[in-house]
Write a protein that holds these residues in place. Structure first.
Motif, mmCIF file in Angstrom:
data_model
loop_
_atom_site.group_PDB
_atom_site.id
_atom_site.type_symbol
_atom_site.label_atom_id
_atom_site.label_comp_id
_atom_site.label_asym_id
_atom_site.label_seq_id
_atom_site.Cartn_x
_atom_site.Cartn_y
_atom_site.Cartn_z
ATOM 1 N N THR A 155 0.836 -1.198 0.000
ATOM 2 C CA THR A 155 0.000 0.000 0.000
ATOM 3 C C THR A 155 0.875 1.254 0.000
ATOM 4 O OG1 THR A 155 -1.761 -1.161 1.180
ATOM 5 C CG2 THR A 155 -1.842 1.229 1.249
ATOM 6 N N SER A 156 2.078 1.153 0.530
ATOM 7 C CA SER A 156 2.957 2.323 0.643
ATOM 8 C C SER A 156 3.283 3.000 -0.691
ATOM 9 C CB SER A 156 4.229 1.956 1.404
ATOM 10 O OG SER A 156 3.919 1.826 2.787
ATOM 11 N N PRO A 157 3.433 2.271 -1.821
ATOM 12 C CA PRO A 157 3.655 2.994 -3.080
ATOM 13 C C PRO A 157 2.509 3.948 -3.425
ATOM 14 C CG PRO A 157 4.345 0.718 -3.336
ATOM 15 C CD PRO A 157 3.640 0.818 -2.000
ATOM 16 N N LEU A 158 1.281 3.556 -3.118
ATOM 17 C CA LEU A 158 0.139 4.441 -3.357
ATOM 18 C C LEU A 158 0.209 5.652 -2.428
ATOM 19 C CD1 LEU A 158 -2.620 5.122 -4.643
ATOM 20 C CD2 LEU A 158 -3.657 3.801 -2.769
ATOM 21 N N VAL A 159 0.513 5.427 -1.164
ATOM 22 C CA VAL A 159 0.598 6.529 -0.211
ATOM 23 C C VAL A 159 1.698 7.505 -0.628
ATOM 24 C CG1 VAL A 159 0.986 7.167 2.206
ATOM 25 C CG2 VAL A 159 -0.357 5.124 1.654
ATOM 26 N N LEU A 160 2.824 6.966 -1.090
ATOM 27 C CA LEU A 160 3.911 7.835 -1.561
ATOM 28 C C LEU A 160 3.442 8.668 -2.750
ATOM 29 C CD1 LEU A 160 6.843 8.823 -1.486
ATOM 30 C CD2 LEU A 160 7.452 6.853 -2.929
ATOM 31 N N ALA A 161 2.766 8.040 -3.699
ATOM 32 C CA ALA A 161 2.255 8.779 -4.861
ATOM 33 C C ALA A 161 1.276 9.867 -4.423
ATOM 34 C CB ALA A 161 1.588 7.813 -5.843
ATOM 35 N N GLN A 162 0.427 9.552 -3.468
ATOM 36 C CA GLN A 162 -0.528 10.552 -2.967
ATOM 37 C C GLN A 162 0.211 11.720 -2.315
ATOM 38 O OE1 GLN A 162 -2.826 7.891 -0.500
ATOM 39 N NE2 GLN A 162 -4.383 7.575 -2.084
ATOM 40 N N ARG A 163 1.242 11.411 -1.556
ATOM 41 C CA ARG A 163 2.003 12.483 -0.890
ATOM 42 C C ARG A 163 2.757 13.343 -1.890
ATOM 43 N NH1 ARG A 163 4.108 9.234 4.557
ATOM 44 N NH2 ARG A 163 1.988 8.983 5.381
ATOM 45 N N LEU A 164 3.205 12.740 -2.985
ATOM 46 C CA LEU A 164 3.922 13.499 -4.012
ATOM 47 C C LEU A 164 2.963 14.269 -4.914
ATOM 48 C CD1 LEU A 164 6.580 10.830 -5.084
ATOM 49 C CD2 LEU A 164 6.987 12.901 -3.736
ATOM 50 N N GLY A 165 1.709 13.823 -4.951
ATOM 51 C CA GLY A 165 0.726 14.454 -5.820
ATOM 52 C C GLY A 165 0.700 13.866 -7.219
ATOM 53 N N HIS A 166 1.478 12.816 -7.456
ATOM 54 C CA HIS A 166 1.530 12.136 -8.758
ATOM 55 C C HIS A 166 2.278 10.809 -8.586
ATOM 56 C CE1 HIS A 166 5.382 14.267 -8.468
ATOM 57 N NE2 HIS A 166 5.875 13.285 -9.201
ATOM 58 N N GLU A 167 2.172 9.950 -9.591
ATOM 59 C CA GLU A 167 2.917 8.702 -9.559
ATOM 60 C C GLU A 167 4.354 8.992 -9.997
ATOM 61 O OE1 GLU A 167 0.850 5.643 -11.803
ATOM 62 O OE2 GLU A 167 -1.051 6.236 -10.886
ATOM 63 N N PRO A 168 5.321 8.707 -9.137
ATOM 64 C CA PRO A 168 6.711 9.026 -9.474
ATOM 65 C C PRO A 168 7.299 8.035 -10.477
ATOM 66 C CG PRO A 168 6.630 7.856 -7.404
ATOM 67 C CD PRO A 168 5.202 8.086 -7.823
ATOM 68 N N THR A 169 8.391 8.447 -11.076
ATOM 69 C CA THR A 169 9.173 7.550 -11.920
ATOM 70 C C THR A 169 10.412 7.120 -11.139
ATOM 71 O OG1 THR A 169 10.550 9.302 -12.870
ATOM 72 C CG2 THR A 169 8.444 8.808 -13.995
ATOM 73 N N ALA A 170 11.057 6.084 -11.605
ATOM 74 C CA ALA A 170 12.286 5.634 -10.950
ATOM 75 C C ALA A 170 13.349 6.726 -11.014
ATOM 76 C CB ALA A 170 12.785 4.345 -11.602
ATOM 77 N N THR A 171 13.442 7.401 -12.148
ATOM 78 C CA THR A 171 14.442 8.464 -12.301
ATOM 79 C C THR A 171 14.155 9.620 -11.349
ATOM 80 O OG1 THR A 171 14.773 7.822 -14.606
ATOM 81 C CG2 THR A 171 15.532 10.021 -13.963
#
Length: 191
Positions: A39-55
């Protein structure tokens, strides 16, 4: 195949569309529940405001990334170590695979090569690498020749040993029973 882990539907949906989310779930899946890890990848994306890339994560300011990991509820029980680990893994993806997470497995000619690539990632020991090979084979359809052998017992058909095998409530129960028995066996062996 779509993920059906016992996590919120939007977290499963992110795993379905984002190879990076799957990789991060595996990175985080230690010393916390599988549900929290995936679930943490979703929470991270929510905190960033978008889905991050590896780069993006590879180049992220380490202190700012730590803040995202440590903000309550923390993404992991060891936010500092795991923020750094996520960044290390993403740097490998950025540097060796041009930021393309799927390139880690897309052209792997054999299961042994796939295992070797995954095992080379920071924080991936034998067991975690085998579980990832099994997850790719069983859930995502990445099945180069010899993938089951490379995944060890985690690749066995009908095995219920890891997140690779969870597709419904029944399989979740079987995986939990296996893990409980394995822990008891390890504890008995230490006595």
């Amino acid at each position: 195949m779509s993920f059906s882990l016992p996590i919120p539907a939007d977290a499963n949906a992110l795993l379905d569309r984002s190879p990076l989310a799957v990789l991060l779930g595996l990175v985080l899946d230690q010393q916390i529940t599988m549900e929290k890890a995936f679930t943490s990848p979703l929470v991270l994306a929510q905190r960033l405001g978008h889905e991050p890339t590896a780069t993006e994560l590879a180049d992220f300011d380490p202190e700012a990334l730590l803040e995202h990991f440590a903000t309550p509820p923390a993404l992991h029980r060891f936010p500092k170590a795991m923020a750094a680990r996520v960044q290390e893994v993403c740097r490998v993806i950025a540097d060796q695979y041009d930021g393309d997470v799927e390139a880690l497995w897309r052209d792997a000619p054999t299961g042994a090569e796939l295992y070797k690539r995954i095992f080379a990632l920071p924080g991936f020991g034998k067991q975690k690498a085998q579980i990832f090979v099994a997850l790719l084979g069983k859930q995502i359809g990445v099945q180069p020749a010899g993938w089951r052998a490379a995944a060890g017992g985690y690749g066995d058909e009908g095995a219920y040993r890891s997140v690779a095998d969870i597709v419904d409530d029944e399989s979740l129960t079987k995986v939990r029973e296996y893990k409980k028995a394995a822990k008891a066996e390890a504890k008995a062996a230490k006595s």
